[in-house]
Motif scaffolding. Structure first.
Motif, PDB file in Angstrom:
ATOM      1  N   ILE A 152       0.888  -1.205   0.030  1.00  0.00           N
ATOM      2  CA  ILE A 152      -0.010   0.000  -0.153  1.00  0.00           C
ATOM      3  C   ILE A 152       0.764   1.265  -0.098  1.00  0.00           C
ATOM      4  CG2 ILE A 152      -1.977   1.342   1.040  1.00  0.00           C
ATOM      5  CD1 ILE A 152      -2.387  -1.773   0.259  1.00  0.00           C
ATOM      6  N   ILE A 153       0.748   2.076  -0.964  1.00  0.00           N
ATOM      7  CA  ILE A 153       1.752   3.210  -1.534  1.00  0.00           C
ATOM      8  C   ILE A 153       0.828   4.347  -0.634  1.00  0.00           C
ATOM      9  CG2 ILE A 153       2.996   4.584  -2.845  1.00  0.00           C
ATOM     10  CD1 ILE A 153       3.384   2.167  -4.669  1.00  0.00           C
ATOM     11  N   LEU A 154       1.541   5.167   0.045  1.00  0.00           N
ATOM     12  CA  LEU A 154       1.010   6.375   0.564  1.00  0.00           C
ATOM     13  C   LEU A 154       1.872   7.594  -0.236  1.00  0.00           C
ATOM     14  CD1 LEU A 154      -0.590   8.366   2.331  1.00  0.00           C
ATOM     15  CD2 LEU A 154       1.354   8.161   4.272  1.00  0.00           C
ATOM     16  N   PRO A 155       1.172   7.982  -1.379  1.00  0.00           N
ATOM     17  CA  PRO A 155       1.894   8.972  -2.263  1.00  0.00           C
ATOM     18  C   PRO A 155       2.605   9.942  -1.366  1.00  0.00           C
ATOM     19  CG  PRO A 155      -0.107   8.492  -3.170  1.00  0.00           C
ATOM     20  CD  PRO A 155      -0.156   7.868  -1.555  1.00  0.00           C
ATOM     21  N   GLY A 156       4.042  10.291  -1.897  1.00  0.00           N
ATOM     22  CA  GLY A 156       4.837  11.075  -1.552  1.00  0.00           C
ATOM     23  C   GLY A 156       5.475  11.054   0.021  1.00  0.00           C
ATOM     24  N   PHE A 157       5.150   9.886   0.532  1.00  0.00           N
ATOM     25  CA  PHE A 157       5.684   9.388   1.857  1.00  0.00           C
ATOM     26  C   PHE A 157       6.260   7.948   1.747  1.00  0.00           C
ATOM     27  CE2 PHE A 157       5.113   7.992   6.237  1.00  0.00           C
ATOM     28  CZ  PHE A 157       5.621   8.982   7.072  1.00  0.00           C
ATOM     29  N   GLY A 158       5.655   6.969   1.265  1.00  0.00           N
ATOM     30  CA  GLY A 158       6.229   5.649   1.293  1.00  0.00           C
ATOM     31  C   GLY A 158       5.086   4.768   1.053  1.00  0.00           C
ATOM     32  N   ALA A 159       5.901   3.342   1.279  1.00  0.00           N
ATOM     33  CA  ALA A 159       4.913   2.119   0.976  1.00  0.00           C
ATOM     34  C   ALA A 159       5.060   1.279   2.239  1.00  0.00           C
ATOM     35  CB  ALA A 159       5.512   1.374  -0.182  1.00  0.00           C
ATOM     36  N   PHE A 160       3.853   0.734   2.585  1.00  0.00           N
ATOM     37  CA  PHE A 160       3.678  -0.417   3.826  1.00  0.00           C
ATOM     38  C   PHE A 160       3.664  -1.836   3.062  1.00  0.00           C
ATOM     39  CE2 PHE A 160       1.799   3.684   5.234  1.00  0.00           C
ATOM     40  CZ  PHE A 160       2.498   3.491   6.501  1.00  0.00           C
ATOM     41  N   LEU A 161       4.544  -2.560   3.302  1.00  0.00           N
ATOM     42  CA  LEU A 161       4.676  -3.723   2.593  1.00  0.00           C
ATOM     43  C   LEU A 161       4.371  -5.097   3.910  1.00  0.00           C
ATOM     44  CD1 LEU A 161       8.014  -3.337   1.064  1.00  0.00           C
ATOM     45  CD2 LEU A 161       5.852  -2.857   0.014  1.00  0.00           C
ATOM     46  N   THR A 162       3.734  -6.101   3.350  1.00  0.00           N
ATOM     47  CA  THR A 162       3.540  -7.085   4.264  1.00  0.00           C
ATOM     48  C   THR A 162       4.027  -8.373   3.708  1.00  0.00           C
ATOM     49  OG1 THR A 162       1.534  -7.533   3.109  1.00  0.00           O
ATOM     50  CG2 THR A 162       1.151  -6.136   4.784  1.00  0.00           C
ATOM     51  N   ARG A 163       4.542  -9.165   4.488  1.00  0.00           N
ATOM     52  CA  ARG A 163       5.230 -10.471   4.295  1.00  0.00           C
ATOM     53  C   ARG A 163       4.415 -11.810   5.261  1.00  0.00           C
ATOM     54  NH1 ARG A 163       9.447 -12.955   6.583  1.00  0.00           N
ATOM     55  NH2 ARG A 163      10.042 -10.996   8.075  1.00  0.00           N
ATOM     56  N   ARG A 164       4.462 -12.937   4.777  1.00  0.00           N
ATOM     57  CA  ARG A 164       3.615 -13.839   5.346  1.00  0.00           C
ATOM     58  C   ARG A 164       4.593 -14.504   6.381  1.00  0.00           C
ATOM     59  NH1 ARG A 164      -0.880 -17.381   4.341  1.00  0.00           N
ATOM     60  NH2 ARG A 164      -0.724 -19.315   5.473  1.00  0.00           N
ATOM     61  N   SER A 172      10.576   3.799   2.282  1.00  0.00           N
ATOM     62  CA  SER A 172      10.540   5.075   2.053  1.00  0.00           C
ATOM     63  C   SER A 172      10.844   5.443   0.564  1.00  0.00           C
ATOM     64  CB  SER A 172      11.211   6.104   3.077  1.00  0.00           C
ATOM     65  OG  SER A 172      12.650   5.759   2.824  1.00  0.00           O
ATOM     66  N   GLN A 173      11.571   4.412  -0.120  1.00  0.00           N
ATOM     67  CA  GLN A 173      11.867   4.797  -1.534  1.00  0.00           C
ATOM     68  C   GLN A 173      10.526   4.694  -2.434  1.00  0.00           C
ATOM     69  OE1 GLN A 173      14.821   5.925  -2.203  1.00  0.00           O
ATOM     70  NE2 GLN A 173      15.447   5.752   0.005  1.00  0.00           N
ATOM     71  N   LEU A 174       9.603   3.939  -1.927  1.00  0.00           N
ATOM     72  CA  LEU A 174       8.169   3.868  -2.964  1.00  0.00           C
ATOM     73  C   LEU A 174       7.304   4.707  -2.533  1.00  0.00           C
ATOM     74  CD1 LEU A 174       8.005  -0.062  -2.613  1.00  0.00           C
ATOM     75  CD2 LEU A 174       9.238   1.065  -4.517  1.00  0.00           C
ATOM     76  N   GLN A 175       7.193   5.738  -3.421  1.00  0.00           N
ATOM     77  CA  GLN A 175       6.554   6.969  -3.170  1.00  0.00           C
ATOM     78  C   GLN A 175       5.794   7.573  -4.212  1.00  0.00           C
ATOM     79  OE1 GLN A 175       8.740  10.439  -1.640  1.00  0.00           O
ATOM     80  NE2 GLN A 175       9.330   9.453  -0.021  1.00  0.00           N
ATOM     81  N   SER A 176       5.806   6.640  -5.482  1.00  0.00           N
ATOM     82  CA  SER A 176       4.912   7.072  -6.774  1.00  0.00           C
ATOM     83  C   SER A 176       3.656   6.651  -6.469  1.00  0.00           C
ATOM     84  CB  SER A 176       5.472   6.397  -8.089  1.00  0.00           C
ATOM     85  OG  SER A 176       6.765   6.992  -8.182  1.00  0.00           O
ATOM     86  N   ASN A 177       2.672   7.351  -7.057  1.00  0.00           N
ATOM     87  CA  ASN A 177       1.321   7.123  -6.753  1.00  0.00           C
ATOM     88  C   ASN A 177       0.740   5.919  -7.759  1.00  0.00           C
ATOM     89  OD1 ASN A 177      -1.540   7.096  -6.198  1.00  0.00           O
ATOM     90  ND2 ASN A 177      -2.013   8.825  -7.534  1.00  0.00           N
ATOM     91  N   ASP A 178       0.468   4.697  -7.281  1.00  0.00           N
ATOM     92  CA  ASP A 178      -0.252   3.857  -7.980  1.00  0.00           C
ATOM     93  C   ASP A 178      -1.876   3.886  -8.046  1.00  0.00           C
ATOM     94  OD1 ASP A 178      -0.749   3.044  -5.441  1.00  0.00           O
ATOM     95  OD2 ASP A 178      -0.221   0.876  -5.416  1.00  0.00           O
ATOM     96  N   GLY A 179      -2.351   4.561  -7.321  1.00  0.00           N
ATOM     97  CA  GLY A 179      -4.071   4.783  -7.781  1.00  0.00           C
ATOM     98  C   GLY A 179      -4.660   4.143  -6.549  1.00  0.00           C
ATOM     99  N   LEU A 180      -4.233   3.022  -5.880  1.00  0.00           N
ATOM    100  CA  LEU A 180      -5.143   2.077  -5.122  1.00  0.00           C
ATOM    101  C   LEU A 180      -5.501   3.021  -4.007  1.00  0.00           C
ATOM    102  CD1 LEU A 180      -6.017  -0.679  -4.423  1.00  0.00           C
ATOM    103  CD2 LEU A 180      -3.475  -0.931  -3.034  1.00  0.00           C
ATOM    104  N   LEU A 181      -4.701   3.451  -3.210  1.00  0.00           N
ATOM    105  CA  LEU A 181      -5.368   4.448  -1.981  1.00  0.00           C
ATOM    106  C   LEU A 181      -6.107   5.286  -2.422  1.00  0.00           C
ATOM    107  CD1 LEU A 181      -5.289   4.664   0.977  1.00  0.00           C
ATOM    108  CD2 LEU A 181      -3.285   6.165   0.840  1.00  0.00           C
ATOM    109  N   ALA A 182      -5.824   6.183  -3.266  1.00  0.00           N
ATOM    110  CA  ALA A 182      -6.860   7.323  -3.775  1.00  0.00           C
ATOM    111  C   ALA A 182      -8.085   6.683  -4.410  1.00  0.00           C
ATOM    112  CB  ALA A 182      -6.066   8.038  -4.816  1.00  0.00           C
ATOM    113  N   ASN A 183      -8.356   5.651  -5.263  1.00  0.00           N
ATOM    114  CA  ASN A 183      -9.389   5.105  -5.626  1.00  0.00           C
ATOM    115  C   ASN A 183     -10.201   4.592  -4.514  1.00  0.00           C
ATOM    116  OD1 ASN A 183      -9.378   5.318  -8.501  1.00  0.00           O
ATOM    117  ND2 ASN A 183      -7.783   4.066  -8.611  1.00  0.00           N
ATOM    118  N   TYR A 184      -9.515   4.169  -3.617  1.00  0.00           N
ATOM    119  CA  TYR A 184     -10.327   3.451  -2.292  1.00  0.00           C
ATOM    120  C   TYR A 184     -10.899   4.438  -1.338  1.00  0.00           C
ATOM    121  CZ  TYR A 184     -11.155   0.484   1.756  1.00  0.00           C
ATOM    122  OH  TYR A 184     -11.875  -0.266   2.888  1.00  0.00           O
TER     123      TYR A 184
END
Length: 323
Positions: free
Chosen positions: A18-30, A53-65
């Protein structure tokens, strides 16, 4: 109205990034189920959360939700995310710790680097829903090997086999059971064969009776028709006038079939009175006497006569071709 952190938490159950645009990405691992040996604690399988914190580009998932949940436009959802990110950066620039509900805590280290501590209380693995960690006391297994060895050195152990009492009646019972089983099998087979043979005979008998009833109901006349004498005056009308020329051939226009010969002969006389060259051509496969209107050599002539007879005389007349 839910905060951005709440939307991120809901998406973590369904997605691994889950990417928070301009801030970073939250990753999950089983992570599979684990056991902590020091405390004898069992932990269920879970999703471990990390931050990049390197993944900041908007992928549209959070905004669409967010747009779908709050029923706003995609542009308004992006603007809301930007304001939230600015608020996070401003708080951490002043040295404050920022906690995202059910996700984790962000803070700035002494080296001025962004740090993230995930919350362990929430398990985002839906397959492990309802499973809790638990502690089990250690199992104590007492070992008597040394004590037994010490006893054997002093007093050796001996085993005396016990003689079993013979029971001959069990052998006779087993033999009787086998004999009865074999006899019952052959007896059932004989009864089954007898039933099958009897059923086949009854089925053939019933079919024969049905066929006889159909023939009698269709063709037998119980009360013979009385003879009728008619005086016919020929006139030039438009009614059907059959051919008077006797022609022998293999195409017969059949008037009917009769089990009693006298009824067939009376039908022939009736048709002759009407001007047809009627006659009895013999028995069919059911043993019935067949009466025909006329006989033709040419098939087309026979069909033409059949059509006229069906229209003016007998709708049930039919054409018989004999070799």
């Amino acid at each position: 109205m839910n905060t951005i952190a709440t939307y991120i938490s809901e998406l973590l159950y369904r997605y691994e990034c889950i990417i928070l645009p301009g801030f970073g990405a939250f990753l999950t691992r089983r992570q599979p189920a684990t056991i902590q040996e020091s405390t004898n604690t069992f932990f269920p399988p879970q999703k471990l959360i990390s931050f990049n914190s390197q993944l900041q580009s908007n992928d549209g998932l959070l905004a669409n939700y967010i747009a779908s949940a709050e029923k706003i436009t995609y542009t308004d959802a992006l603007a809301k995310i930007q304001r939230y990110v600015l608020s996070l950066n401003e708080k951490m620039s002043h040295g404050q710790r920022v906690e995202l509900n059910k996700i984790g805590v962000f803070y700035t280290s002494v080296e001025n680097t962004l740090q993230f501590d995930p919350i362990q209380e929430v398990n985002y693995l839906t397959e492990a829903f309802g499973l809790q960690s638990f502690a089990s006391p250690a199992i104590k297994r007492e070992v008597y090997k040394k004590e037994v060895e010490a006893i054997e050195k002093v007093v050796p152990l001996t085993f005396t086999p016990e003689k079993r009492r013979e029971r001959p009646y069990l052998q006779y019972a087993a033999v009787a059971t086998i004999v009865l089983g074999i006899g019952g099998f052959f007896g059932l087979k004989k009864v089954s064969d007898t039933n099958i043979s009897y059923n086949n005979k009854e089925w053939q008998k019933a079919n024969q009776e049905i066929e006889n009833k159909i023939q009698e109901a269709t063709f037998e006349i119980s009360n013979p028709l009385p003879a009728i004498n008619l005086n016919i005056i020929k006139e030039n009308t438009t009614s059907f006038v059959p051919s008077t020329k006797k022609v022998l051939g293999k195409f017969h226009v059949v008037a009917g079939a009769f089990r009693i010969i006298s009824n067939a002969e009376k039908k022939v006389q009736e048709l002759k009175i009407q001007g047809f060259e009627s006659r009895i051509i013999g028995l069919n496969k059911y043993g019935l006497h067949q009466v025909v209107y006329e006989t033709y050599k040419d098939r087309s002539q026979a069909l033409q006569a059949l059509n006229k007879i069906k229209q003016q005389q007998n709708p049930k007349a039919w054409l018989l071709a004999q070799e």
